[in-house]
Design a protein around this motif. Sequence first.
Motif, PDB file in Angstrom:
ATOM      1  N   UNK A 164      59.148 -12.195  17.189  1.00 25.62           N
ATOM      2  CA  UNK A 164      60.069 -12.954  16.351  1.00 25.62           C
ATOM      3  C   UNK A 164      60.743 -12.034  15.345  1.00 25.62           C
ATOM      4  N   UNK A 165      61.983 -12.357  15.021  1.00 28.47           N
ATOM      5  CA  UNK A 165      62.740 -11.689  13.956  1.00 28.47           C
ATOM      6  C   UNK A 165      62.834 -10.168  14.117  1.00 28.47           C
ATOM      7  N   UNK A 166      63.127  -9.731  15.329  1.00 29.08           N
ATOM      8  CA  UNK A 166      63.411  -8.325  15.573  1.00 29.08           C
ATOM      9  C   UNK A 166      64.769  -8.023  14.957  1.00 29.08           C
ATOM     10  N   UNK A 167      64.928  -6.862  14.343  1.00 28.42           N
ATOM     11  CA  UNK A 167      66.226  -6.498  13.766  1.00 28.42           C
ATOM     12  C   UNK A 167      66.711  -5.182  14.356  1.00 28.42           C
ATOM     13  N   UNK A 168      68.035  -5.073  14.426  1.00 21.87           N
ATOM     14  CA  UNK A 168      68.656  -3.875  14.971  1.00 21.87           C
ATOM     15  C   UNK A 168      70.079  -3.778  14.442  1.00 21.87           C
ATOM     16  N   UNK A 169      70.591  -2.577  14.414  1.00 20.04           N
ATOM     17  CA  UNK A 169      71.996  -2.393  14.067  1.00 20.04           C
ATOM     18  C   UNK A 169      72.870  -2.367  15.321  1.00 20.04           C
ATOM     19  N   UNK A 170      72.240  -2.523  16.468  1.00 19.62           N
ATOM     20  CA  UNK A 170      72.941  -2.567  17.753  1.00 19.62           C
ATOM     21  C   UNK A 170      72.745  -3.957  18.354  1.00 19.62           C
ATOM     22  N   UNK A 175      77.658  -2.407   4.169  1.00 17.07           N
ATOM     23  CA  UNK A 175      78.687  -2.179   5.182  1.00 17.07           C
ATOM     24  C   UNK A 175      78.109  -2.172   6.598  1.00 17.07           C
ATOM     25  N   UNK A 176      76.804  -2.421   6.720  1.00 19.70           N
ATOM     26  CA  UNK A 176      76.115  -2.357   8.007  1.00 19.70           C
ATOM     27  C   UNK A 176      75.968  -3.753   8.627  1.00 19.70           C
ATOM     28  N   UNK A 177      76.307  -3.891   9.897  1.00 19.66           N
ATOM     29  CA  UNK A 177      76.064  -5.124  10.636  1.00 19.66           C
ATOM     30  C   UNK A 177      74.643  -5.075  11.174  1.00 19.66           C
ATOM     31  N   UNK A 178      73.892  -6.148  10.927  1.00 17.30           N
ATOM     32  CA  UNK A 178      72.501  -6.226  11.372  1.00 17.30           C
ATOM     33  C   UNK A 178      72.338  -7.448  12.267  1.00 17.30           C
ATOM     34  N   UNK A 179      71.668  -7.257  13.396  1.00 13.85           N
ATOM     35  CA  UNK A 179      71.389  -8.338  14.333  1.00 13.85           C
ATOM     36  C   UNK A 179      69.903  -8.692  14.231  1.00 13.85           C
ATOM     37  N   UNK A 180      69.634  -9.961  14.089  1.00 15.34           N
ATOM     38  CA  UNK A 180      68.257 -10.461  14.057  1.00 15.34           C
ATOM     39  C   UNK A 180      68.096 -11.377  15.259  1.00 15.34           C
ATOM     40  N   UNK A 181      66.998 -11.211  15.978  1.00 16.90           N
ATOM     41  CA  UNK A 181      66.820 -11.981  17.208  1.00 16.90           C
ATOM     42  C   UNK A 181      65.341 -12.063  17.570  1.00 16.90           C
ATOM     43  N   UNK A 182      65.042 -13.014  18.435  1.00 23.32           N
ATOM     44  CA  UNK A 182      63.719 -13.119  19.034  1.00 23.32           C
ATOM     45  C   UNK A 182      63.811 -12.443  20.391  1.00 23.32           C
TER      46      UNK A 182
END
Length: 102
Positions: free
Chosen positions: A4-10, A40-47
Amino acid sequence: MLLKDTTSTVRPSAVLMDENEDGSKTVRIAGNVTESQEGEQTVYTYDEVLFTLEPGRTETVEDIEAELSDWWEYGSQPEEPLPTLEERVAAIEDFIISGGEI
């Protein structure tokens, strides 16, 4: 395994598959992806779910994408722990006592 709640800039791919040296395949499926800004960074949060397909399995990324919800459910199941030494010995004893019949 469900993470749960993995984060990445990609931005994550829906399905990633890597073939291992032993012929098994490690599969990652990303879902519930949200995008946010941190400075200024886009962050993706996902399961994501992570599981391994045994050697000889022929499923492809396209096969998994075609039945994504079924594979998500499969990968979300809790992993069964390996039997303890005591459980293994008890199984061997039961096998011997029963005359070697399963």
